[in-house]
Design a protein around this motif. Structure first.
Motif, PDB file in Angstrom:
ATOM      1  N   VAL A  19       0.837  -1.201   0.000  1.00  0.00           N
ATOM      2  CA  VAL A  19       0.000   0.000   0.000  1.00  0.00           C
ATOM      3  C   VAL A  19       0.871   1.250   0.000  1.00  0.00           C
ATOM      4  O   VAL A  19       0.629   2.196  -0.760  1.00  0.00           O
ATOM      5  CB  VAL A  19      -0.952  -0.002   1.212  1.00  0.00           C
ATOM      6  N   ILE A  20       1.905   1.262   0.850  1.00  0.00           N
ATOM      7  CA  ILE A  20       2.783   2.428   0.943  1.00  0.00           C
ATOM      8  C   ILE A  20       3.505   2.675  -0.376  1.00  0.00           C
ATOM      9  O   ILE A  20       3.579   3.798  -0.865  1.00  0.00           O
ATOM     10  CB  ILE A  20       3.799   2.245   2.087  1.00  0.00           C
ATOM     11  N   ARG A  21       4.044   1.622  -0.979  1.00  0.00           N
ATOM     12  CA  ARG A  21       4.751   1.781  -2.248  1.00  0.00           C
ATOM     13  C   ARG A  21       3.823   2.252  -3.354  1.00  0.00           C
ATOM     14  O   ARG A  21       4.177   3.100  -4.167  1.00  0.00           O
ATOM     15  CB  ARG A  21       5.394   0.454  -2.653  1.00  0.00           C
ATOM     16  N   GLY A  22       2.620   1.683  -3.375  1.00  0.00           N
ATOM     17  CA  GLY A  22       1.697   2.041  -4.440  1.00  0.00           C
ATOM     18  C   GLY A  22       1.113   3.420  -4.303  1.00  0.00           C
ATOM     19  O   GLY A  22       0.720   4.043  -5.286  1.00  0.00           O
ATOM     20  N   SER A  23       1.077   3.944  -3.069  1.00  0.00           N
ATOM     21  CA  SER A  23       0.416   5.234  -2.830  1.00  0.00           C
ATOM     22  C   SER A  23       1.371   6.344  -2.478  1.00  0.00           C
ATOM     23  O   SER A  23       0.969   7.493  -2.378  1.00  0.00           O
ATOM     24  CB  SER A  23      -0.590   5.082  -1.689  1.00  0.00           C
ATOM     25  N   ASP A  24       2.658   6.033  -2.300  1.00  0.00           N
ATOM     26  CA  ASP A  24       3.592   7.038  -1.788  1.00  0.00           C
ATOM     27  C   ASP A  24       3.675   8.255  -2.682  1.00  0.00           C
ATOM     28  O   ASP A  24       3.837   9.374  -2.226  1.00  0.00           O
ATOM     29  CB  ASP A  24       4.981   6.434  -1.621  1.00  0.00           C
ATOM     30  N   SER A  25       3.533   8.060  -4.005  1.00  0.00           N
ATOM     31  CA  SER A  25       3.670   9.174  -4.934  1.00  0.00           C
ATOM     32  C   SER A  25       2.512  10.146  -4.855  1.00  0.00           C
ATOM     33  O   SER A  25       2.632  11.294  -5.260  1.00  0.00           O
ATOM     34  CB  SER A  25       3.783   8.641  -6.371  1.00  0.00           C
ATOM     35  N   GLU A  26       1.348   9.688  -4.324  1.00  0.00           N
ATOM     36  CA  GLU A  26       0.188  10.578  -4.295  1.00  0.00           C
ATOM     37  C   GLU A  26      -0.299  10.927  -2.897  1.00  0.00           C
ATOM     38  O   GLU A  26      -0.990  11.914  -2.701  1.00  0.00           O
ATOM     39  CB  GLU A  26      -0.976   9.949  -5.075  1.00  0.00           C
ATOM     40  N   ALA A  27       0.083  10.139  -1.896  1.00  0.00           N
ATOM     41  CA  ALA A  27      -0.459  10.382  -0.559  1.00  0.00           C
ATOM     42  C   ALA A  27       0.025  11.699   0.022  1.00  0.00           C
ATOM     43  O   ALA A  27      -0.747  12.454   0.581  1.00  0.00           O
ATOM     44  CB  ALA A  27      -0.073   9.233   0.370  1.00  0.00           C
ATOM     45  N   LYS A  28       1.312  11.989  -0.066  1.00  0.00           N
ATOM     46  CA  LYS A  28       1.844  13.208   0.518  1.00  0.00           C
ATOM     47  C   LYS A  28       1.284  14.452  -0.148  1.00  0.00           C
ATOM     48  O   LYS A  28       0.789  15.347   0.525  1.00  0.00           O
ATOM     49  CB  LYS A  28       3.370  13.208   0.472  1.00  0.00           C
ATOM     50  N   PRO A  29       1.346  14.550  -1.510  1.00  0.00           N
ATOM     51  CA  PRO A  29       0.772  15.751  -2.112  1.00  0.00           C
ATOM     52  C   PRO A  29      -0.708  15.912  -1.843  1.00  0.00           C
ATOM     53  O   PRO A  29      -1.195  17.014  -1.676  1.00  0.00           O
ATOM     54  CB  PRO A  29       1.057  15.577  -3.611  1.00  0.00           C
ATOM     55  N   CYS A  30      -1.440  14.790  -1.775  1.00  0.00           N
ATOM     56  CA  CYS A  30      -2.872  14.879  -1.492  1.00  0.00           C
ATOM     57  C   CYS A  30      -3.101  15.503  -0.128  1.00  0.00           C
ATOM     58  O   CYS A  30      -3.900  16.412   0.027  1.00  0.00           O
ATOM     59  CB  CYS A  30      -3.494  13.488  -1.562  1.00  0.00           C
ATOM     60  N   LYS A  31      -2.357  15.035   0.871  1.00  0.00           N
ATOM     61  CA  LYS A  31      -2.486  15.569   2.219  1.00  0.00           C
ATOM     62  C   LYS A  31      -2.113  17.044   2.246  1.00  0.00           C
ATOM     63  O   LYS A  31      -2.815  17.876   2.830  1.00  0.00           O
ATOM     64  CB  LYS A  31      -1.586  14.775   3.161  1.00  0.00           C
ATOM     65  N   ASP A  32      -1.006  17.406   1.599  1.00  0.00           N
ATOM     66  CA  ASP A  32      -0.540  18.785   1.611  1.00  0.00           C
ATOM     67  C   ASP A  32      -1.450  19.694   0.798  1.00  0.00           C
ATOM     68  O   ASP A  32      -1.599  20.869   1.124  1.00  0.00           O
ATOM     69  CB  ASP A  32       0.888  18.857   1.066  1.00  0.00           C
ATOM     70  N   LEU A  33      -2.069  19.167  -0.258  1.00  0.00           N
ATOM     71  CA  LEU A  33      -2.997  19.973  -1.053  1.00  0.00           C
ATOM     72  C   LEU A  33      -4.162  20.447  -0.194  1.00  0.00           C
ATOM     73  O   LEU A  33      -4.563  21.609  -0.261  1.00  0.00           O
ATOM     74  CB  LEU A  33      -3.527  19.163  -2.236  1.00  0.00           C
ATOM     75  N   PHE A  34      -4.726  19.556   0.597  1.00  0.00           N
ATOM     76  CA  PHE A  34      -5.851  19.939   1.443  1.00  0.00           C
ATOM     77  C   PHE A  34      -5.415  20.942   2.505  1.00  0.00           C
ATOM     78  O   PHE A  34      -6.165  21.847   2.858  1.00  0.00           O
ATOM     79  CB  PHE A  34      -6.484  18.705   2.097  1.00  0.00           C
ATOM     80  N   TYR A  35      -4.181  20.771   3.005  1.00  0.00           N
ATOM     81  CA  TYR A  35      -3.680  21.736   3.982  1.00  0.00           C
ATOM     82  C   TYR A  35      -3.588  23.122   3.360  1.00  0.00           C
ATOM     83  O   TYR A  35      -4.026  24.117   3.946  1.00  0.00           O
ATOM     84  CB  TYR A  35      -2.303  21.304   4.487  1.00  0.00           C
ATOM     85  N   ILE A  36      -3.028  23.201   2.139  1.00  0.00           N
ATOM     86  CA  ILE A  36      -2.858  24.497   1.481  1.00  0.00           C
ATOM     87  C   ILE A  36      -4.212  25.066   1.067  1.00  0.00           C
ATOM     88  O   ILE A  36      -4.451  26.274   1.162  1.00  0.00           O
ATOM     89  CB  ILE A  36      -1.902  24.371   0.284  1.00  0.00           C
ATOM     90  N   LYS A  37      -5.110  24.212   0.617  1.00  0.00           N
ATOM     91  CA  LYS A  37      -6.457  24.665   0.268  1.00  0.00           C
ATOM     92  C   LYS A  37      -7.140  25.280   1.490  1.00  0.00           C
ATOM     93  O   LYS A  37      -7.731  26.364   1.413  1.00  0.00           O
ATOM     94  CB  LYS A  37      -7.283  23.497  -0.264  1.00  0.00           C
ATOM     95  N   ASP A  38      -7.050  24.595   2.636  1.00  0.00           N
ATOM     96  CA  ASP A  38      -7.634  25.132   3.868  1.00  0.00           C
ATOM     97  C   ASP A  38      -6.943  26.426   4.275  1.00  0.00           C
ATOM     98  O   ASP A  38      -7.588  27.359   4.767  1.00  0.00           O
ATOM     99  CB  ASP A  38      -7.512  24.107   4.995  1.00  0.00           C
ATOM    100  N   TYR A  39      -5.632  26.485   4.081  1.00  0.00           N
ATOM    101  CA  TYR A  39      -4.876  27.687   4.447  1.00  0.00           C
ATOM    102  C   TYR A  39      -5.342  28.875   3.607  1.00  0.00           C
ATOM    103  O   TYR A  39      -5.524  29.980   4.119  1.00  0.00           O
ATOM    104  CB  TYR A  39      -3.383  27.451   4.242  1.00  0.00           C
ATOM    105  N   ILE A  40      -5.543  28.653   2.306  1.00  0.00           N
ATOM    106  CA  ILE A  40      -6.019  29.722   1.425  1.00  0.00           C
ATOM    107  C   ILE A  40      -7.383  30.221   1.885  1.00  0.00           C
ATOM    108  O   ILE A  40      -7.651  31.428   1.922  1.00  0.00           O
ATOM    109  CB  ILE A  40      -6.089  29.232  -0.036  1.00  0.00           C
ATOM    110  N   GLU A  41      -8.263  29.297   2.259  1.00  0.00           N
ATOM    111  CA  GLU A  41      -9.604  29.669   2.708  1.00  0.00           C
ATOM    112  C   GLU A  41      -9.565  30.507   3.987  1.00  0.00           C
ATOM    113  O   GLU A  41     -10.359  31.425   4.152  1.00  0.00           O
ATOM    114  CB  GLU A  41     -10.433  28.403   2.939  1.00  0.00           C
ATOM    115  N   GLN A  42      -8.640  30.196   4.872  1.00  0.00           N
ATOM    116  CA  GLN A  42      -8.567  30.892   6.151  1.00  0.00           C
ATOM    117  C   GLN A  42      -7.788  32.205   6.080  1.00  0.00           C
ATOM    118  O   GLN A  42      -8.007  33.099   6.906  1.00  0.00           O
ATOM    119  CB  GLN A  42      -7.921  29.972   7.195  1.00  0.00           C
TER     120      GLN A  42
END
Length: 244
Positions: free
Chosen positions: A130-153
């Motif tokens: 799971v980690i190998r298959g998702s490593d390329s997308e899990a981190k940016p996905c998590k950080d995208l939501f953080y930045i999206k929330d940051y922009i909103e606030q």
């Protein structure tokens, strides 16, 4: 990976079980055998479908909403390994994860000598997959939501989006591409959308002048605000305030 201890495992379907919001003191991995819908993990909603895999962190509230009939396999486990387990939903590109889940369940069903150690070793392999298959997308996905929330606030503040993109570990161009692919607009367009919607609300609900609203919503000048507002809504801020 090491130090894995299975706490529970089971198989549920929507005919015999009603899924409720809950949490565990341990990690949980959930495999969706069939059905589609949504899952809520830690306050964030994700689409789910057949062959999706969920990783849920300890004490994170979650629930599955499956449309119609659906089945899930799930395993609760303690984990103190070296590789990071990132909470989220991942697509299984092949049936290898399902085969490993099947072997784990089989070990617990037959319970031959050493079945726990064998099952926990297989769970280690499953998590690596799971980690190998998702490593390329899990981190940016998590950080995208953080930045999206940051922009909103912090929409009203002067922020350099290129600097914010560094949080993802990618260049701004690559971050912009991932953000637009995920949310259908670029980071800059999203920021402008938020500012214009906030400004429109202030035009309707407050007695502030258009100039005050422009600066309060993060525009560099009243002229910039007026031009962008008219381009988006077809009327000037002044005309919008008068007619509404």
């Amino acid at each position: 990976m090491s130090d894995i201890k299975i706490r529970f495992l089971n198989r549920h379907n929507t005919k015999t079980n009603s899924f409720k919001l809950h949490s565990h003191k341990c990690y949980e991995i959930v495999y969706f055998l069939s059905g589609s819908g949504k899952t809520l993990i830690g306050g964030r909603s994700h689409d789910i479908k057949e062959d999706c895999i969920c990783l849920v962190a300890p004490n994170s509230e979650h629930i599955e909403h499956i449309d119609g009939y659906g089945e899930i396999l799930f395993i609760g486990f303690d984990y103190r390994g070296e590789l990071p387990l990132r909470e989220g939903v991942y697509a299984s590109s092949d049936k290898s994860c399902l085969r490993l889940m099947g072997k784990i369940f089989s070990e617990y069903k037959i319970q031959k000598l050493g079945f726990r150690a064998a099952a926990e070793s297989m769970l280690s392999l499953l998590l690596i997959s799971v980690i190998r298959g998702s490593d390329s997308e899990a981190k940016p996905c998590k950080d995208l939501f953080y930045i999206k929330d940051y922009i909103e606030q912090h929409f009203d503040q002067k922020r350099n989006l290129k600097e914010l993109s560094l949080l993802t570990g990618y260049s701004y161009d690559h971050f912009r591409h991932i953000f637009k692919s995920r949310f259908k607009v670029s980071p800059q367009e999203y920021l402008i959308d938020i500012r214009l919607e906030k400004a429109k609300l202030l035009l309707l609900k407050s007695k502030l002048s258009c100039t005050d609203i422009a600066y309060r919503c993060g525009f560099s000048s009243s002229i910039q605000f007026s031009q962008m507002f008219k381009a988006r809504f077809g009327v000037s801020p002044t005309a919008y305030k008068i007619t509404n």
